[in-house]
Structure formats: structure tokens, C-alpha cells
Motif scaffolding. Structure first.
Motif, mmCIF file in Angstrom:
data_model
loop_
_atom_site.group_PDB
_atom_site.id
_atom_site.type_symbol
_atom_site.label_atom_id
_atom_site.label_comp_id
_atom_site.label_asym_id
_atom_site.label_seq_id
_atom_site.Cartn_x
_atom_site.Cartn_y
_atom_site.Cartn_z
ATOM 1 N N PRO A 1 0.830 -1.213 0.000
ATOM 2 C CA PRO A 1 0.000 0.000 0.000
ATOM 3 C C PRO A 1 0.865 1.264 0.000
ATOM 4 C CG PRO A 1 0.094 -0.931 2.200
ATOM 5 C CD PRO A 1 0.853 -1.878 1.306
ATOM 6 N N PHE A 2 0.261 2.378 -0.400
ATOM 7 C CA PHE A 2 0.956 3.665 -0.353
ATOM 8 C C PHE A 2 -0.039 4.747 0.043
ATOM 9 C CE2 PHE A 2 -0.392 2.748 -4.645
ATOM 10 C CZ PHE A 2 -1.020 3.914 -5.070
ATOM 11 N N ALA A 3 0.481 5.810 0.633
ATOM 12 C CA ALA A 3 -0.371 6.861 1.191
ATOM 13 C C ALA A 3 -0.942 7.762 0.108
ATOM 14 C CB ALA A 3 0.416 7.691 2.194
ATOM 15 N N VAL A 4 -2.175 8.227 0.312
ATOM 16 C CA VAL A 4 -2.800 9.234 -0.546
ATOM 17 C C VAL A 4 -3.386 10.324 0.343
ATOM 18 C CG1 VAL A 4 -3.330 7.797 -2.555
ATOM 19 C CG2 VAL A 4 -4.911 7.831 -0.632
ATOM 20 N N ASP A 5 -3.325 11.530 -0.140
ATOM 21 C CA ASP A 5 -3.844 12.692 0.594
ATOM 22 C C ASP A 5 -5.065 13.195 -0.158
ATOM 23 O OD1 ASP A 5 -4.303 14.998 2.014
ATOM 24 O OD2 ASP A 5 -2.609 16.092 1.162
ATOM 25 N N VAL A 6 -6.235 12.777 0.274
ATOM 26 C CA VAL A 6 -7.473 13.062 -0.455
ATOM 27 C C VAL A 6 -8.575 13.467 0.520
ATOM 28 C CG1 VAL A 6 -9.281 12.091 -1.941
ATOM 29 C CG2 VAL A 6 -6.904 11.409 -2.281
ATOM 30 N N ARG A 7 -9.303 14.515 0.167
ATOM 31 C CA ARG A 7 -10.532 14.828 0.895
ATOM 32 C C ARG A 7 -11.682 14.153 0.173
ATOM 33 N NH1 ARG A 7 -13.437 20.734 2.048
ATOM 34 N NH2 ARG A 7 -14.825 19.991 3.703
ATOM 35 N N VAL A 8 -12.458 13.360 0.899
ATOM 36 C CA VAL A 8 -13.566 12.627 0.298
ATOM 37 C C VAL A 8 -14.878 13.330 0.623
ATOM 38 C CG1 VAL A 8 -14.835 10.447 0.247
ATOM 39 C CG2 VAL A 8 -12.337 10.431 0.369
ATOM 40 N N VAL A 9 -15.628 13.656 -0.425
ATOM 41 C CA VAL A 9 -16.970 14.223 -0.308
ATOM 42 C C VAL A 9 -17.930 13.234 -0.961
ATOM 43 C CG1 VAL A 9 -18.503 16.122 -0.974
ATOM 44 C CG2 VAL A 9 -16.128 16.595 -0.345
ATOM 45 N N VAL A 10 -19.021 12.903 -0.290
ATOM 46 C CA VAL A 10 -19.963 11.925 -0.834
ATOM 47 C C VAL A 10 -21.327 12.567 -1.031
ATOM 48 C CG1 VAL A 10 -18.731 10.054 0.314
ATOM 49 C CG2 VAL A 10 -20.765 11.032 1.397
ATOM 50 N N ALA A 11 -22.148 11.909 -1.839
ATOM 51 C CA ALA A 11 -23.516 12.392 -2.077
ATOM 52 C C ALA A 11 -24.431 11.200 -2.283
ATOM 53 C CB ALA A 11 -23.565 13.316 -3.295
ATOM 54 N N THR A 12 -25.692 11.394 -1.995
ATOM 55 C CA THR A 12 -26.681 10.348 -2.217
ATOM 56 C C THR A 12 -28.078 10.944 -2.258
ATOM 57 O OG1 THR A 12 -27.550 8.232 -1.380
ATOM 58 C CG2 THR A 12 -26.959 9.883 0.263
ATOM 59 N N HIS A 13 -28.959 10.267 -3.004
ATOM 60 C CA HIS A 13 -30.372 10.645 -2.962
ATOM 61 C C HIS A 13 -31.138 9.669 -2.082
ATOM 62 C CE1 HIS A 13 -30.757 7.355 -5.857
ATOM 63 N NE2 HIS A 13 -32.048 7.372 -5.619
ATOM 64 N N ARG A 14 -30.428 8.681 -1.531
ATOM 65 C CA ARG A 14 -31.062 7.637 -0.730
ATOM 66 C C ARG A 14 -31.075 8.009 0.754
ATOM 67 N NH1 ARG A 14 -32.075 3.317 -3.788
ATOM 68 N NH2 ARG A 14 -30.857 2.984 -5.691
ATOM 69 N N ASN A 15 -31.889 7.290 1.506
ATOM 70 C CA ASN A 15 -31.952 7.448 2.954
ATOM 71 C C ASN A 15 -30.935 6.488 3.567
ATOM 72 O OD1 ASN A 15 -32.610 7.244 5.732
ATOM 73 N ND2 ASN A 15 -34.719 7.867 5.328
ATOM 74 N N LEU A 16 -29.738 6.994 3.868
ATOM 75 C CA LEU A 16 -28.683 6.135 4.374
ATOM 76 C C LEU A 16 -29.030 5.518 5.723
ATOM 77 C CD1 LEU A 16 -25.398 8.083 3.476
ATOM 78 C CD2 LEU A 16 -26.478 6.191 2.247
ATOM 79 N N GLU A 17 -29.758 6.266 6.558
ATOM 80 C CA GLU A 17 -30.152 5.724 7.863
ATOM 81 C C GLU A 17 -31.032 4.493 7.695
ATOM 82 O OE1 GLU A 17 -29.104 9.970 8.166
ATOM 83 O OE2 GLU A 17 -30.513 8.862 6.910
ATOM 84 N N GLU A 18 -31.943 4.572 6.724
ATOM 85 C CA GLU A 18 -32.818 3.425 6.447
ATOM 86 C C GLU A 18 -31.995 2.255 5.911
ATOM 87 O OE1 GLU A 18 -36.526 1.656 6.617
ATOM 88 O OE2 GLU A 18 -35.980 3.675 7.266
ATOM 89 N N GLN A 19 -31.004 2.544 5.069
ATOM 90 C CA GLN A 19 -30.148 1.489 4.544
ATOM 91 C C GLN A 19 -29.328 0.831 5.651
ATOM 92 O OE1 GLN A 19 -28.578 3.922 0.918
ATOM 93 N NE2 GLN A 19 -28.435 1.788 0.330
ATOM 94 N N VAL A 20 -28.868 1.637 6.614
ATOM 95 C CA VAL A 20 -28.138 1.073 7.752
ATOM 96 C C VAL A 20 -29.036 0.131 8.536
ATOM 97 C CG1 VAL A 20 -27.051 1.610 9.975
ATOM 98 C CG2 VAL A 20 -26.492 2.971 7.946
ATOM 99 N N ARG A 21 -30.280 0.543 8.755
ATOM 100 C CA ARG A 21 -31.221 -0.300 9.502
ATOM 101 C C ARG A 21 -31.514 -1.606 8.776
ATOM 102 N NH1 ARG A 21 -33.427 4.790 11.131
ATOM 103 N NH2 ARG A 21 -34.808 4.909 9.316
ATOM 104 N N HIS A 22 -31.525 -1.550 7.429
ATOM 105 C CA HIS A 22 -31.820 -2.746 6.643
ATOM 106 C C HIS A 22 -30.569 -3.550 6.307
ATOM 107 C CE1 HIS A 22 -35.742 -0.658 5.491
ATOM 108 N NE2 HIS A 22 -36.096 -1.783 6.099
ATOM 109 N N GLY A 23 -29.400 -3.077 6.751
ATOM 110 C CA GLY A 23 -28.175 -3.822 6.541
ATOM 111 C C GLY A 23 -27.588 -3.725 5.153
ATOM 112 N N THR A 24 -27.984 -2.720 4.366
ATOM 113 C CA THR A 24 -27.438 -2.560 3.013
ATOM 114 C C THR A 24 -26.360 -1.473 2.952
ATOM 115 O OG1 THR A 24 -29.232 -1.032 2.432
ATOM 116 C CG2 THR A 24 -29.547 -3.379 1.902
#
Length: 471
Positions: free
Chosen positions: A270-293
């Protein structure tokens, strides 16, 4: 002169070459010389120059022919021509071929340096203008509403930090534009902005897209492939639709976010990377967490600072300024004569539900510009431009749709969705005894967004509380 430049000088006279090169070097510039046009073309093809200074009358290919050669090679550096046998015809021809200036020999050092300085300044301004158009033209965020003012305030607040941001919103609301703006306003703005739509990449290709692969890592891997993380080193990586990322890939992404290291497929360390990660979604992530997806540990890694981009139907004040922006943009891109939308046409657009949000609005503006016969787009043209089968949904003066809230089985899709939202809000308010904070938390909304949603749906919180207390 303001900045060091690399200058190519072409002249068949050795004394002139030496004199000009000395003058430029004394002024702090780097000079490369050539005594013929053919050799100069080869040099210009192999090296990058900030400016080219060429004599016109030379044995073999002259300066005018060289000017044509350089333009055909795609050389963008300003080219200044000079001659001791200048004619008006010669100067006009050189200018038409793209010469930045034409000087008559003998040339004083003062005039030479001033001419070169001006040419370099114009070149820099052109580059800055192109960069500004690139950054603000296509990716410019246009807004007038209070809802977007709140969003942009959040962007300003978090942009300068390294905090991970999760942008939420419906398809077409402009989540990638928000991500780009975060990048442009951050200390990483000089680095790359790299994006990946997780929903558009097959599961079996996701790892190599993100982390890259080595030559021979698998059948068909003919060479090394640099992945998105590596491309975004010292910049920003935007992962759109992260809710669609396969579970197996979520575990590998989590490890990278925790350790700051990647390993190419087929690599041995492995080697190091210096990256800022920004994510986006139209889904309900909390609901996905509850459903295990969606992994809960990854959720907590990416969901540090949420920014919610409201749909266009909740910020209709933006429609007018967006239409004006798209008219300018499309007219410039297609070399069309700019048109205006009448007040009635804008009002017609404000009555539409915009299920495709800003992306759909741009498409409708483009169709209306093509369909409109005159200089002004009228309501009839807007009606023709709107998608058939979706048009007709309007909002009444009070902000509530003009239909019974219980009529979930009738009306357009948007009417049914709003009816469902209204029934859901009323039920949750009653279940939480009209405690707004608890209701908002249960629905995954900010308290301020719940108030706005109730206002949009025509729900009077005080009236509902009184009615339920009587019942």
C-alpha cells in the motif's frame, strides 16, 4: 517585466540573435535561439514557450510560413513578428494569421521589452478568462431563495476544513455542483477534483476504478491503471450515489478512509494518498443502515457534516434566475440569439412540479428556446417544452395542492407524493404529541426543514395541535 518567461527567438542573423537573447536574459527571462524556420518549428514542437519572436525575411522558409507552421502545430504562445523590410501587406498578412504584434527593425530594447511584456500580459489575461469561464460557466451555482442561501452558508462554513461532507438531495438538484464549490473554496482548490458515480460502475470494476490496477493484475490488464484516489491526490474525490456502493466495496473504502492508504489491484504494497472525500446520495442512508445494506461504521465515517440540497419545487424563487442563467449559457454554447422568457412563461414554469429538478429545468429551457418562434418565449411554448404527461401539477395560493389529502390513489405522481408526505407528517406529529424536535428527528429532518415542509404542505402546526387536543 512581471514574470520570468521562456522565449524562442528566430533570426538568420547571428548578431541579432545574440543581442536579443542578451536583452531578454538581462530582463530576467530565459531565451532559446534558432537561425532558421525549420529548426524553430522542431524546437517549438518539442518545448513549451511563453512567447515566440521571429524575423520575417529569412532564407528557405520565411517567418510568415513559420507562423502558419506554428499555428498548425497547435502552438498557443503569442508570436511577435519583426522585419527590417516590412511592408503594410506583410504586416496585415501576419496579423491575419494570428501574430500578436509586428515590429519594424531596428528595435530599441525599451520598445522590444514593452511589446513582449504586453503580449505576455494579454496571454495571461486570456488564460485567466478561460479558466474563469471553465470554473464558473458550467459549474456556477445560481440561486435567489432563502433555502439555497442556507445551503451556500453551510458550504462556506465547511469548505476550508478537512471535514468529510455528505451532500443529500434528489436527483438533478445539483449535488455535484455543491461538491465542486466545496473544492474550489478549499485549500485543495489547486489540486484535482475527481468524481465517480458509484451507481454507474459495475460491482466487479469498482475496486480498479477507485484504487487502480497493476499491469497483468487480471486478464486484459495490459498496463498500469491509475485509480480515482490516486488521481485525486492532494485534491478532492467526489463519490456520488454512495448509497449504491456494493457492501464488499464499502469495507475496502472504510479501510482507506481510516488508514489513508490504498493498494492497486495486483499490487504488493500500500501507499499513502492525501485526499478529501466528499460523498452524495439521494437515498436514505439511515434506512439502509437499519436494513443492513449500508455499513454503519462507514456511515459514521462519511456522514460528518450533512448538506441537504432542497428540490426545485421547494425553492421556486430560484426558477427565474436559473432560467436567465440557462438562456445565457445555452445561447453562448450554441451561438443562438438570446431570447427572454415572458413573465407569464416564468409563472407557468413556477407552477410545474419539476420532478427532475434543475437538470430537467435546463432541458426544458433548451427545448423552449428551440421551439420559440420570436424573441420572447411565451407560456404556450413553455407548455410544449414541458414533458408530456407530467405537466399540469400546480400549487395553489396557500401553498397546498388543490386536492384532498386523503386522495392517495388519484392525481398526478407529484400530487400523490405530496399527499403521502402530508399524511406522514400529520401522523408523526400526532405520534410525538406535536413535539417538533422529536418529530423532525424521527423523520431524519432538521427542525427548520420540518417547519418549511409543513408550510409547503399547508400544515398549520397550531391548528393541528388544537384539533388533536379536542379529538
Amino acid at each position: 517585466m512581471p514574470a520570468k518567461a521562456h522565449i524562442l527567438i528566430i533570426d538568420d542573423d547571428a548578431n541579432t540573435l545574440a543581442s536579443l537573447a542578451r536583452a531578454f536574459r538581462l530582463a530576467g527571462h530565459e531565451a532559446t535561439v534558432s537561425d532558421n524556420a525549420a529548426r524553430a518549428a522542431e524546437i517549438a514542437k518539442a518545448e513549451r514557450f511563453d512567447l515566440i519572436l521571429s524575423d520575417v525575411v529569412m532564407p528557405g522558409r520565411d517567418g510568415i510560413a513559420l507562423l502558419e507552421d506554428l499555428k498548425n502545430l497547435g502552438v498557443t504562445a503569442p508570436i511577435v513578428m519583426m522585419s527590417g523590410q516590412a511592408t503594410i501587406e506583410m504586416a496585415v498578412k501576419a496579423t491575419r494569421l494570428g501574430a500578436a504584434d509586428f515590429l519594424e527593425k531596428p528595435i530599441s530594447t525599451e520598445k522590444l521589452l514593452l511589446t513582449v511584456e504586453n503580449a505576455l500580459r494579454v496571454k495571461r489575461l486570456e488564460e485567466e478568462n478561460r479558466d474563469l469561464k471553465r470554473r464558473l460557466g458550467r459549474h456556477h451555482i445560481v440561486w435567489a431563495s432563502a433555502a439555497m442561501r442556507e445551503v451556500m452558508a453551510q458550504v462556506e462554513h465547511v469548505a476550508a476544513s478537512e471535514t468529510r461532507v455528505c451532500i443529500r438531495g434528489e436527483t438533478g438538484t445539483g449535488k455535484e455542483l455543491i461538491a465542486r464549490t466545496l473544492h474550489e473554496k478549499s485549500p485543495r482548490s489547486t489540486g484535482a477534483f475527481v468524481s465517480l458515480n458509484c451507481a454507474a460502475i459495475p460491482a466487479e470494476l469498482m475496486e480498479t476504478e477507485l484504487f487502480g490496477h497493476e499491469k497483468g493484475a487480471f486478464t486484459g490488464a495490459a498496463g498500469r491503471h491509475i485509480g480515482k484516489f490516486e488521481q485525486a491526490h492532494r485534491g478532492t474525490l467526489f463519490l456520488d450515489e454512495i448509497g449504491d456502493m456494493p457492501m464488499a466495496m464499502q469495507a475496502k473504502l472504510l479501510r482507506v478512509l481510516e488508514e489513508g492508504e490504498i493498494e492497486r489491484v495486483g499490487g504488493d504494497k500500500p501507499f499513502a494518498v492525501d485526499v478529501r472525500v466528499v460523498v452524495a446520495t439521494h437515498r436514505n442512508l439511515e434506512e439502509q443502515v437499519r436494513h443492513g445494506t449500508f455499513r454503519e461504521d462507514l456511515y459514521h465515517r462519511v456522514f460528518v457534516f450533512p448538506i441537504v440540497v432542497p428540490p426545485l419545487r421547494e425553492r421556486r424563487e430560484d426558477i427565474r434566475v436559473l432560467v436567465e442563467h440557462f438562456v445565457r449559457q445555452l445561447s453562448e454554447q450554441n451561438n443562438w440569439k438570446p431570447k427572454t422568457f415572458s413573465r407569464e412563461a416564468i409563472e407557468e414554469m413556477e407552477r410545474y412540479s419539476w420532478p427532475g429538478n434543475v437538470r430537467e429545468l435546463r432541458n426544458v429551457v433548451e427545448r423552449a428556446l428551440l421551439l420559440g418562434a420570436g424573441d420572447v418565449v411565451d407560456p404556450a411554448t413553455v407548455t410544449r417544452a414541458l414533458p408530456q404527461g407530467l405537466h399540469g401539477t400546480s400549487v395553489s395560493a396557500g401553498g397546498a395542492p388543490g386536492f384532498s389529502s386523503g386522495a392517495l390513489g388519484t392525481g398526478t405522481l407529484w400530487q400523490r407524493v405530496e399527499a403521502f408526505e402530508r399524511e406522514t407528517l400529520l401522523a408523526e406529529l400526532k405520534r410525538h404529541h406535536h413535539h417538533v424536535t422529536n418529530t423532525a428527528k424521527a423523520l431524519g429532518l432538521e427542525r427548520s426543514h420540518l417547519y418549511k415542509k409543513c408550510q409547503q404542505l399547508g400544515i398549520d402546526l397550531r391548528a393541528v395541535r388544537q384539533t388533536d387536543s379536542v379529538n
